[in-house]
Design a protein around this motif. Sequence first.
Motif, PDB file in Angstrom:
ATOM      1  N   ASN A   1       0.821  -1.297   0.153  1.00 20.55           N
ATOM      2  CA  ASN A   1       0.047  -0.096  -0.178  1.00 20.55           C
ATOM      3  C   ASN A   1       0.751   1.319  -0.115  1.00 20.55           C
ATOM      4  N   THR A   2       1.937   1.216   0.769  1.00 23.58           N
ATOM      5  CA  THR A   2       2.736   2.420   0.639  1.00 23.58           C
ATOM      6  C   THR A   2       3.485   2.556  -0.631  1.00 23.58           C
ATOM      7  N   ALA A   3       4.090   1.705  -1.181  1.00 31.36           N
ATOM      8  CA  ALA A   3       4.595   1.563  -2.155  1.00 31.36           C
ATOM      9  C   ALA A   3       3.707   2.174  -3.237  1.00 31.36           C
ATOM     10  N   SER A   4       2.461   1.885  -3.375  1.00 27.60           N
ATOM     11  CA  SER A   4       1.406   2.243  -4.386  1.00 27.60           C
ATOM     12  C   SER A   4       1.244   3.705  -4.164  1.00 27.60           C
ATOM     13  N   MET A   5       0.899   4.151  -2.765  1.00 31.88           N
ATOM     14  CA  MET A   5       0.882   5.509  -2.567  1.00 31.88           C
ATOM     15  C   MET A   5       2.226   6.299  -3.094  1.00 31.88           C
ATOM     16  N   LYS A   6       3.167   5.868  -2.629  1.00 28.05           N
ATOM     17  CA  LYS A   6       4.185   6.588  -3.126  1.00 28.05           C
ATOM     18  C   LYS A   6       4.647   6.671  -4.391  1.00 28.05           C
ATOM     19  N   SER A   7       4.228   5.744  -5.150  1.00 34.34           N
ATOM     20  CA  SER A   7       4.582   5.923  -6.740  1.00 34.34           C
ATOM     21  C   SER A   7       3.308   6.793  -7.580  1.00 34.34           C
ATOM     22  N   ALA A   8       2.191   6.700  -6.859  1.00 34.68           N
ATOM     23  CA  ALA A   8       1.304   7.446  -7.622  1.00 34.68           C
ATOM     24  C   ALA A   8       1.378   8.887  -7.248  1.00 34.68           C
ATOM     25  N   LEU A   9       1.677   9.274  -5.824  1.00 34.97           N
ATOM     26  CA  LEU A   9       1.549  10.668  -5.268  1.00 34.97           C
ATOM     27  C   LEU A   9       2.984  11.183  -5.627  1.00 34.97           C
ATOM     28  N   SER A  10       3.899  11.010  -6.820  1.00 35.10           N
ATOM     29  CA  SER A  10       5.051  11.343  -7.025  1.00 35.10           C
ATOM     30  C   SER A  10       5.142  12.807  -7.701  1.00 35.10           C
ATOM     31  N   GLU A  11       6.268  13.369  -7.820  1.00 30.59           N
ATOM     32  CA  GLU A  11       6.518  14.630  -8.445  1.00 30.59           C
ATOM     33  C   GLU A  11       6.013  14.512  -9.945  1.00 30.59           C
ATOM     34  N   LYS A  12       6.614  13.505 -10.591  1.00 30.24           N
ATOM     35  CA  LYS A  12       6.349  13.344 -11.930  1.00 30.24           C
ATOM     36  C   LYS A  12       4.469  13.392 -12.163  1.00 30.24           C
ATOM     37  N   ASN A  13       3.874  12.893 -11.142  1.00 27.22           N
ATOM     38  CA  ASN A  13       2.409  12.867 -11.498  1.00 27.22           C
ATOM     39  C   ASN A  13       1.867  14.266 -10.725  1.00 27.22           C
ATOM     40  N   GLY A  14       2.725  15.092 -10.395  1.00 22.49           N
ATOM     41  CA  GLY A  14       1.891  16.452  -9.997  1.00 22.49           C
ATOM     42  C   GLY A  14       1.888  16.493  -8.335  1.00 22.49           C
ATOM     43  N   PHE A  15       2.658  15.747  -7.679  1.00 20.31           N
ATOM     44  CA  PHE A  15       2.438  15.622  -6.243  1.00 20.31           C
ATOM     45  C   PHE A  15       3.942  16.173  -5.509  1.00 20.31           C
ATOM     46  N   LYS A  16       3.447  16.792  -4.440  1.00 20.92           N
ATOM     47  CA  LYS A  16       4.860  16.655  -3.384  1.00 20.92           C
ATOM     48  C   LYS A  16       4.059  15.702  -2.166  1.00 20.92           C
ATOM     49  N   LEU A  17       4.773  14.615  -1.871  1.00 20.44           N
ATOM     50  CA  LEU A  17       4.202  13.923  -1.038  1.00 20.44           C
ATOM     51  C   LEU A  17       5.005  14.134   0.517  1.00 20.44           C
ATOM     52  N   ILE A  18       4.265  14.146   1.733  1.00 24.75           N
ATOM     53  CA  ILE A  18       4.959  14.256   2.982  1.00 24.75           C
ATOM     54  C   ILE A  18       4.112  12.921   3.546  1.00 24.75           C
ATOM     55  N   PHE A  19       5.213  12.110   3.721  1.00 25.37           N
ATOM     56  CA  PHE A  19       4.747  10.785   4.332  1.00 25.37           C
ATOM     57  C   PHE A  19       5.134  10.656   5.751  1.00 25.37           C
ATOM     58  N   ALA A  20       4.144  10.100   6.492  1.00 26.91           N
ATOM     59  CA  ALA A  20       4.392   9.955   7.974  1.00 26.91           C
ATOM     60  C   ALA A  20       3.891   8.579   8.390  1.00 26.91           C
ATOM     61  N   ASP A  21       4.922   7.706   8.989  1.00 29.06           N
ATOM     62  CA  ASP A  21       4.574   6.221   9.409  1.00 29.06           C
ATOM     63  C   ASP A  21       4.228   6.476  10.797  1.00 29.06           C
ATOM     64  N   ALA A  22       2.978   5.842  11.347  1.00 29.47           N
ATOM     65  CA  ALA A  22       2.334   6.189  12.662  1.00 29.47           C
ATOM     66  C   ALA A  22       2.801   4.885  13.504  1.00 29.47           C
ATOM     67  N   GLN A  23       3.612   3.958  13.007  1.00 31.76           N
ATOM     68  CA  GLN A  23       3.993   2.859  13.743  1.00 31.76           C
ATOM     69  C   GLN A  23       2.760   2.287  14.527  1.00 31.76           C
ATOM     70  N   GLN A  24       1.676   2.176  13.961  1.00 39.46           N
ATOM     71  CA  GLN A  24       0.416   1.528  14.499  1.00 39.46           C
ATOM     72  C   GLN A  24      -0.201   2.243  15.536  1.00 39.46           C
ATOM     73  N   LYS A  25       0.196   3.321  15.645  1.00 40.38           N
ATOM     74  CA  LYS A  25      -0.558   4.112  16.997  1.00 40.38           C
ATOM     75  C   LYS A  25      -1.393   5.460  16.411  1.00 40.38           C
ATOM     76  N   GLN A  26      -2.474   5.377  16.807  1.00 48.42           N
ATOM     77  CA  GLN A  26      -3.263   6.602  16.455  1.00 48.42           C
ATOM     78  C   GLN A  26      -2.722   7.921  16.860  1.00 48.42           C
ATOM     79  N   GLU A  27      -2.285   7.972  18.124  1.00 47.11           N
ATOM     80  CA  GLU A  27      -1.527   9.079  18.581  1.00 47.11           C
ATOM     81  C   GLU A  27      -0.751   9.855  17.746  1.00 47.11           C
TER      82      GLU A  27
END
Length: 342
Positions: A67-93
Amino acid sequence: MKKKLIALLMCFSLVIAAGCGASDTNSSDSESSESAQSTSANDSGSNKLITIGFSQVGAESDWRVANTASMKSALSEKNGFKLIFADAQQKQENQIKAVRDFISQDVDVIAIAPVTETGWETVLGEAKDADIPVIIVDRMIKVSDDSLFSCWVGSDFQKEGVNAAEWLVNYMKEKGKTDKQNVVVLQGTIGSSAEIGRTKGFGDTIKKYDNFNILAQQTGEFTQAKGQEVMESFLKQYNDIDVVIAQNDNMAFGAIDALKAAGKAPGKDVTIVSFDAVKAAFKSMIAGDMNVSVECNPLHGPRVAELAKKLMNDEKVEKIQYVDEKVYPAEIAEKELPNRQY
Ligand code: GYE
């Protein structure tokens, strides 16, 4: 859309200012028309990247990694996006902190794959006040006010649970096993829609059949290590387990290891029913260790990219979008493995 209106008005006044400057001084015509041109190029959005903050659950499973790989490749600069990615380590907080961070950075769009369904009202209210559209991906959220998010794309987890139960009932019928079947369930993260839907869909369906008995259900947090640990404890408590329902493939892999260590033959003595249908599950089915995997599609990236673009253009989007999914039993695993994308 307050934010977009302000941006539009600002651009509009810039264009007017550029035009006025040219006629006032009656000089450098080409310069002012150039600057007006570059402003209008930005106006059309053709060379402006959409900044999107994505709060991901973690990296707990093969599904999540895909899922992460799919999001990163679709939300690329080439496709018109600047992605800020944050991994929550399974914690909602951690997700709530990340969303607040995205708001303070004034991103254009926020995407969230929520760990759990509840607890989102406050932070999504803050995103709404900041006029930032929110796309929910994968698991669902439960909020009293639907306007707190723009849209959702993901799976029908309850249907997946029903499909697993129906497959199991037919499988046992075909094998002529009409005697009592003892079932243990390895649940995913408690309170996540994937867990809630699969537990309910499976439980409600299987209880219509007298020959199935759920001995125990416990969370294995969607990880292989925890799946193995919980299976080991089930095996200590019960010596008559016929079926394991693992709410994802990684927990199934852990359960398979635990069964083998206990001298049992998973896939034969004990029927293994799993969810996700990642490539490694197909290999496990081909090896004869797993009996079925109910598909859950993680390739949401392109859908999220399309939704984000539409939202930025003020186009209407569907509020709820389910993806199509199948059931893959071991008999077809070999044929299907080369077609799998994750
Ligand atoms: O089944 C599991 C992952 O929310 C659908 O999360 C997702 C689930 C998936 O950890 O492997």
